[in-house]
Write a protein that holds these residues in place. Structure first.
Motif, PDB file in Angstrom:
ATOM      1  N   LEU A  63       0.816  -1.211   0.000  1.00 40.50           N
ATOM      2  CA  LEU A  63       0.000   0.000   0.000  1.00 40.50           C
ATOM      3  C   LEU A  63       0.851   1.263   0.000  1.00 40.50           C
ATOM      4  O   LEU A  63       0.510   2.255  -0.652  1.00 40.50           O
ATOM      5  N   TYR A  64       1.935   1.245   0.730  1.00 35.78           N
ATOM      6  CA  TYR A  64       2.800   2.415   0.834  1.00 35.78           C
ATOM      7  C   TYR A  64       3.999   2.368  -0.117  1.00 35.78           C
ATOM      8  O   TYR A  64       4.827   3.277  -0.087  1.00 35.78           O
ATOM      9  N   LEU A 181      -2.079   5.751   7.030  1.00 40.32           N
ATOM     10  CA  LEU A 181      -3.002   5.044   6.137  1.00 40.32           C
ATOM     11  C   LEU A 181      -4.125   5.946   5.624  1.00 40.32           C
ATOM     12  O   LEU A 181      -5.049   5.468   4.979  1.00 40.32           O
ATOM     13  N   SER A 182      -4.057   7.251   5.904  1.00 38.20           N
ATOM     14  CA  SER A 182      -5.137   8.145   5.479  1.00 38.20           C
ATOM     15  C   SER A 182      -4.861   8.795   4.134  1.00 38.20           C
ATOM     16  O   SER A 182      -5.754   9.414   3.553  1.00 38.20           O
ATOM     17  N   LYS A 183      -3.634   8.665   3.630  1.00 32.06           N
ATOM     18  CA  LYS A 183      -3.252   9.285   2.365  1.00 32.06           C
ATOM     19  C   LYS A 183      -1.921   8.688   1.918  1.00 32.06           C
ATOM     20  O   LYS A 183      -1.192   8.090   2.725  1.00 32.06           O
ATOM     21  N   PRO A 184      -1.574   8.839   0.650  1.00 35.46           N
ATOM     22  CA  PRO A 184      -0.255   8.358   0.209  1.00 35.46           C
ATOM     23  C   PRO A 184       0.859   9.170   0.863  1.00 35.46           C
ATOM     24  O   PRO A 184       0.726  10.373   1.079  1.00 35.46           O
ATOM     25  N   VAL A 185       1.944   8.497   1.182  1.00 36.37           N
ATOM     26  CA  VAL A 185       3.131   9.142   1.760  1.00 36.37           C
ATOM     27  C   VAL A 185       4.357   8.506   1.127  1.00 36.37           C
ATOM     28  O   VAL A 185       4.412   7.277   0.955  1.00 36.37           O
ATOM     29  N   GLY A 262      -7.298   1.699  -2.437  1.00 41.41           N
ATOM     30  CA  GLY A 262      -5.967   2.109  -2.024  1.00 41.41           C
ATOM     31  C   GLY A 262      -5.941   3.480  -1.379  1.00 41.41           C
ATOM     32  O   GLY A 262      -6.973   4.097  -1.116  1.00 41.41           O
ATOM     33  N   LEU A 263      -4.744   3.976  -1.122  1.00 40.20           N
ATOM     34  CA  LEU A 263      -4.587   5.198  -0.336  1.00 40.20           C
ATOM     35  C   LEU A 263      -5.077   6.449  -1.067  1.00 40.20           C
ATOM     36  O   LEU A 263      -5.552   7.386  -0.430  1.00 40.20           O
ATOM     37  N   GLU A 264      -4.981   6.475  -2.391  1.00 35.39           N
ATOM     38  CA  GLU A 264      -5.486   7.633  -3.132  1.00 35.39           C
ATOM     39  C   GLU A 264      -7.000   7.756  -2.951  1.00 35.39           C
ATOM     40  O   GLU A 264      -7.532   8.854  -2.715  1.00 35.39           O
ATOM     41  N   ALA A 265      -7.703   6.635  -3.050  1.00 31.55           N
ATOM     42  CA  ALA A 265      -9.156   6.656  -2.869  1.00 31.55           C
ATOM     43  C   ALA A 265      -9.534   6.982  -1.435  1.00 31.55           C
ATOM     44  O   ALA A 265     -10.500   7.720  -1.181  1.00 31.55           O
TER      45      ALA A 265
END
Length: 364
Positions: A63-64, A181-185, A262-265
């Motif tokens: 995911l990351y 886990l709330s946004k892409p990093v 995923g994180l973008e959504a």
């Protein structure tokens, strides 16, 4: 109360979990994978549990897009133990580390680090009652620092980093307990990321640490075995009995994030949820007002006040009667707080926004 008899859960942590994850855990609770045992009853050395453990690590890495030169660890003690483990492993008495103070949790981390070495305030917004995140140009640290520490999201004051400082060769350490886990990093910008699970990752009891492997080689060795990151990295987080059920739940939450796109959504959904509530605050002509400056507002913790103190008490009381849970601000600051973590549904945030509008209309 909503039609599914579930509370409108805005608790700051432990917080809402995806209903799909809870239901799956319920189905598997007594007999996991036809083993005749609950996951809570299994040996952490069993093949069934090891598969769960390794799958959770693999999903988080995926995911990351975590690079190969990082380890993912599952520890215990919450984010608060990391306040101690980070300096214990990476700060000697003759060294200096920089801390950026943006709220109560960064203050606690700062206090713990003082026990191990020299500590510098690289920036602080305390004088402004932690209403904003420091501008990047305000941050002052040294290239000789052992590390620079930040708290990425501030649950009590409702502020969040939008852009992270670039620290060059100095490892950036981030407490991401409340917005992981709330946004892409881009993980490669950090030396260490740590997070208690009880906001976005799963139930309380698990702490995730993402750590660059070269730092493990530089860490202090004359410290207790269980407080060495290397101990857990070498044992795949199985040196001692891990919080097995919590890790199982964490793995199921990661699957849920994947299924949501995923994180973008997840980030897009979080923006839409927070906007519902912030729009009510901004359009209330001062009936409601936020604590955080608009450019620093958190997507995870929306902190606000009602303009009249007696009306604020009435607001919170009527909200509880209507099935809204966890809207009281932190005991140290009071006011109101809506924690809109990943698992809080859009419909729950819409219900709060509608309630806030109706309350204002009734009491203006």
């Amino acid at each position: 109360m909503n039609s599914t008899k579930r509370a409108y859960n805005f608790n700051a942590g432990p917080s809402a979990l995806p209903i799909e994850v809870i239901q799956k855990a319920q189905e598997e609770l007594v007999n996991y994978n036809h083993s005749g045992m609950s996951i809570m009853e299994m040996s952490h050395r069993s093949k069934d549990y090891e598969a769960v453990h390794n799958d959770a690590i693999a999903r988080l890495k995926s995911l990351y897009s975590i690079p190969d030169n990082y380890e993912v660890l599952f520890l215990q003690g919450g984010g608060s133990l990391q306040f101690t483990m980070v300096p214990m492993n990476f700060l000697n008495s003759d060294q200096t580390a920089s801390y950026i103070l943006t709220g109560s949790w960064s203050e606690k981390a700062f206090k713990e680090a003082k026990l191990f070495g020299q500590i510098r305030e690289a920036a602080s917004t305390k004088d402004n009652d932690y209403r904003n995140i420091p501008a990047l140009e305000e941050i002052q640290f040294s290239q000789t620092d052992s590390y620079v520490h930040i708290t990425s999201n501030n649950t009590i004051y409702g502020t969040q980093w939008k852009d992270f400082p670039q620290t060059g060769g100095v490892p950036l350490v981030a407490d991401m307990s409340s917005d992981i886990l709330s946004k892409p990093v881009d993980v490669s910008n950090f030396g260490i990321i740590y997070a208690g699970a009880q906001k976005n990752l799963g139930p309380s009891g698990v702490t995730v640490v993402i750590i660059r492997k070269d730092l493990l080689e530089k860490a202090n060795t004359n410290i207790p075995t269980l407080l060495k990151y290397s101990t857990h990295a070498e044992a795949n987080s199985l040196y001692n009995t891990p919080p097995t059920f919590g890790i199982y739940m964490l793995g199921e939450v990661l699957k849920w994030v994947e299924e949501k796109g995923g994180l973008e959504a997840i980030e897009s959904n979080n923006e839409e949820k927070a906007k519902l509530i912030y729009d009510v605050i901004d359009c209330s002509n001062g009936f409601y007002y936020g604590h955080a400056h608009s450019e620093s507002r958190s997507l995870m913790n929306i902190t606000f006040r009602v303009s009249d103190e007696n009306l604020e008490k009435q607001f919170l009381a009527e909200a509880r009667e209507a099935g809204f849970i966890g809207l009281n601000g932190h005991r140290s600051v009071g006011g109101c707080r809506a924690s809109t973590y990943n698992a809080v549904p859009y419909e729950t945030c819409k219900a709060l926004a509608d309630f806030m509008v109706a309350f204002q209309n009734k009491n203006s």
